[in-house]
Every structure is written in structure tokens, then in C-alpha cells.
Design an enzyme around this catalytic site. Sequence first.
Site, mmCIF file in Angstrom:
data_model
loop_
_atom_site.group_PDB
_atom_site.id
_atom_site.type_symbol
_atom_site.label_atom_id
_atom_site.label_comp_id
_atom_site.label_asym_id
_atom_site.label_seq_id
_atom_site.Cartn_x
_atom_site.Cartn_y
_atom_site.Cartn_z
ATOM 1 N N GLU A 21 108.842 -129.788 11.129
ATOM 2 C CA GLU A 21 108.262 -130.129 9.830
ATOM 3 C C GLU A 21 109.287 -129.987 8.706
ATOM 4 O OE1 GLU A 21 104.934 -127.873 12.091
ATOM 5 O OE2 GLU A 21 107.122 -128.030 12.117
ATOM 6 N N ALA A 49 117.944 -129.256 56.948
ATOM 7 C CA ALA A 49 119.310 -129.039 57.434
ATOM 8 C C ALA A 49 119.321 -129.174 58.947
ATOM 9 C CB ALA A 49 119.820 -127.654 57.028
ATOM 10 N N ASP A 52 125.776 -120.907 50.633
ATOM 11 C CA ASP A 52 126.339 -122.093 49.990
ATOM 12 C C ASP A 52 127.292 -121.790 48.837
ATOM 13 O OD1 ASP A 52 124.681 -123.496 51.720
ATOM 14 O OD2 ASP A 52 123.073 -123.715 50.234
ATOM 15 N N PRO A 57 114.066 -122.125 52.851
ATOM 16 C CA PRO A 57 112.660 -122.157 53.278
ATOM 17 C C PRO A 57 111.933 -120.826 53.147
ATOM 18 C CG PRO A 57 114.142 -122.296 55.177
ATOM 19 C CD PRO A 57 114.984 -122.459 53.960
#
Length: 367
Positions: free
Chosen positions: A52, A162, A200, A302
Site C-alpha cells: 500500500e 534409483a 549425495d 524414501p
Amino acid sequence: MQDEYYMARALKLAQRGRFTTHPNPNVGCVIVKDGEIVGEGYHQRAGEPHAEVHALRMAGEKAKGATAYVTLEPCSHHGRTPPCCDALIAAGVARVVASMQDPNPQVAGRGLYRLQQAGIDVSHGLMMSEAEQLNKGFLKRMRTGFPYIQLKLGASLDGRTAMASGESQWITSPQARRDVQLLRAQSHAILTSSATVLADDPALTVRWSELDEQTQALYPQQNLRQPIRIVIDSQNRVTPVHRIVQQPGETWFARTQEDSREWPETVRTLLIPEHKGHLDLVVLMMQLGKQQINSIWVEAGPTLAGALLQAGLVDELIVYIAPKLLGSDARGLCTLPGLEKLADAPQFKFKEIRHVGPDVCLHLVGA
């Protein structure tokens, strides 16, 4: 129809803040006088002027007697910025159309009431579902104390993530991975597990170079906000040399015990109790809500995916499906032990299905 047109413009403006406003909501404002837009703006960052205020500055004297279209009820309390209600009243705005009431208990209808008391014509509810969708994380946290949780999964046609060896780069396409960057950027935090970090060594950052050109134009690289990275690490297995710790922005660890190693200043620890031998995910989400985390994007294996689903914590599933088959020996999508009856299975409904390059992206919400 004119009201819808201007509110749609305000909503489009509000979307521009979706990468930067956390923990505040996304808000847009359009000021119209005699059928002409005389001012507009959107909230850009917490602690900076609200939508505003930007719109009123642009409108100047033309705001007197005008209509203000705002996607969220104007605030009436003193926070890091002054109340927007006061600014609208001082500017002499004649009418305010709000898309939705603010769920924040500090506001909760008080803003609209204050405007009415000042003699301003006030209405709300126009295009409310669109405004709520834009602020689903903020709404969830205000209403329940919990953040909005999106679980991202990537799988083959037969639901595998995977190969049996663990090879998974890459099941989905480069287009899908670029799409993930955009959705990461919109999230307040990214959640993963220590198992994923150890397997990873991901950075879990937003890569500006992979965002689309329109987003890059709106947000130069120096303005990019990195979501908070949250790692569930109950056994303190992640080390200070892992990539996730070395990236720009903050990294938070959810632990069940203190870690005495030396960590960078950007690392923070949340101590969470155990429940049935595992870190209590419900308590973690409550704590993250108290830390004003609106939305969480989950990228994990998972086990954590299944645990979040079984705890009933997932608000939205985002599943990228690649057109390939990995076979029965490959690794599954989620670990959901103990399911014996269909009636016990987590239930979702399709919200959106879209093509992303050669892949399909499914958006599902709780049934």
C-alpha cells in the site's frame, strides 16, 4: 468486472514478492481513480514498506477519493513498518477492496474495521481463493502454527527413484531440474536428511543461472535469497566440510543432542526430542512454525519422505515422473512400513498435471 480486473492486477503484482517476502505474506496493491491506475506496488521484503505504501507514493495527491485494491487486509498494528491503515486514511482514499482478511491475530479484521470507522467504503472476499493460494504457507502457519510442507519426489513410470546400486543421476530431465529451482526459490526453507547429505553431498541452493529469463529479470543475482537449509541429523553425522554447510545463507540442523564441533556462524542447531526412537517430526514442525517458517520444500530419500507422510505432515506432493522403467530391483519412492489395508494409505487428490520437457509433473494435495 472492473473490480476483478484491478484485483487481478494486484494479485499479479503480489506474485513478484514470492521469492523474497518471507516470513511476511505476498501482497499487491493497485490504486485507481476515474478508471485509471494512478499507483501500484507490492511488498518486496520483510522490514521494507508494504504494498500500500509503494502504491500511495506512486499515486501522490491522486490517491484522494480513489479506490485501493489490495490482496490482503491492510495492517493496523505497528510492526517493523507503520500501519498501512493509517497511510490509506491519511491519503484520503475513498474505497478499499481487500481480497482476503489477514489471518494474523494481530490484524484479524481490525484493519478493515479501522478503515470503516474512518468513513472509507470497505469490502473483502474478491478473488479470495487466488489470494489464499498465493499465501498458502503464511495462512497455514497463522491458522495452525505449522509450516506448509511440499514434498518433492522424482521417479520413473514404475515409481522407482534409483537403481539398486543407488545410481539416480539423472532420472528426470534438465527441464524438470530447472523447474525444481523455481519451486525451491519460492520456499522459505528446504528440508533434507543426513542420509541424503552423506549419500549425495548436495548444495541444496537455488541456482540463479537455471531460473527462467523472466525471473532473472525481476531478481538480479545479487538479490537472490537462498532458502534456509534444514538437515535432520539425529546422530550428528554431517560434518562442517559437507557442501550444504559451505553455501551462502543459513543451514539449520535438527538434532537430538548437541554437537561440540566448530561450525560456521551461519549454522544453527534446533534440539528436538525423540519419539519412538526417532527425531519427533511433529515437534520439529511446531518449532519451525515458531521460528516463522512459512513453507518447507522437502528433498530427501524414501525414509524421511515416508515418515513425513505417515505423520500426516505433507500438505502437497510434487512428483516428477520420467518416461522410463527401472524395474523391480530399483529403489522405491517412499518407505511406508506397516501398511496392510488400502484404507490406511495416505490419500491425495490431483490438483494439477503439467508437462515439463519430456517428463510429467503431478501436483497433489491432501484428500
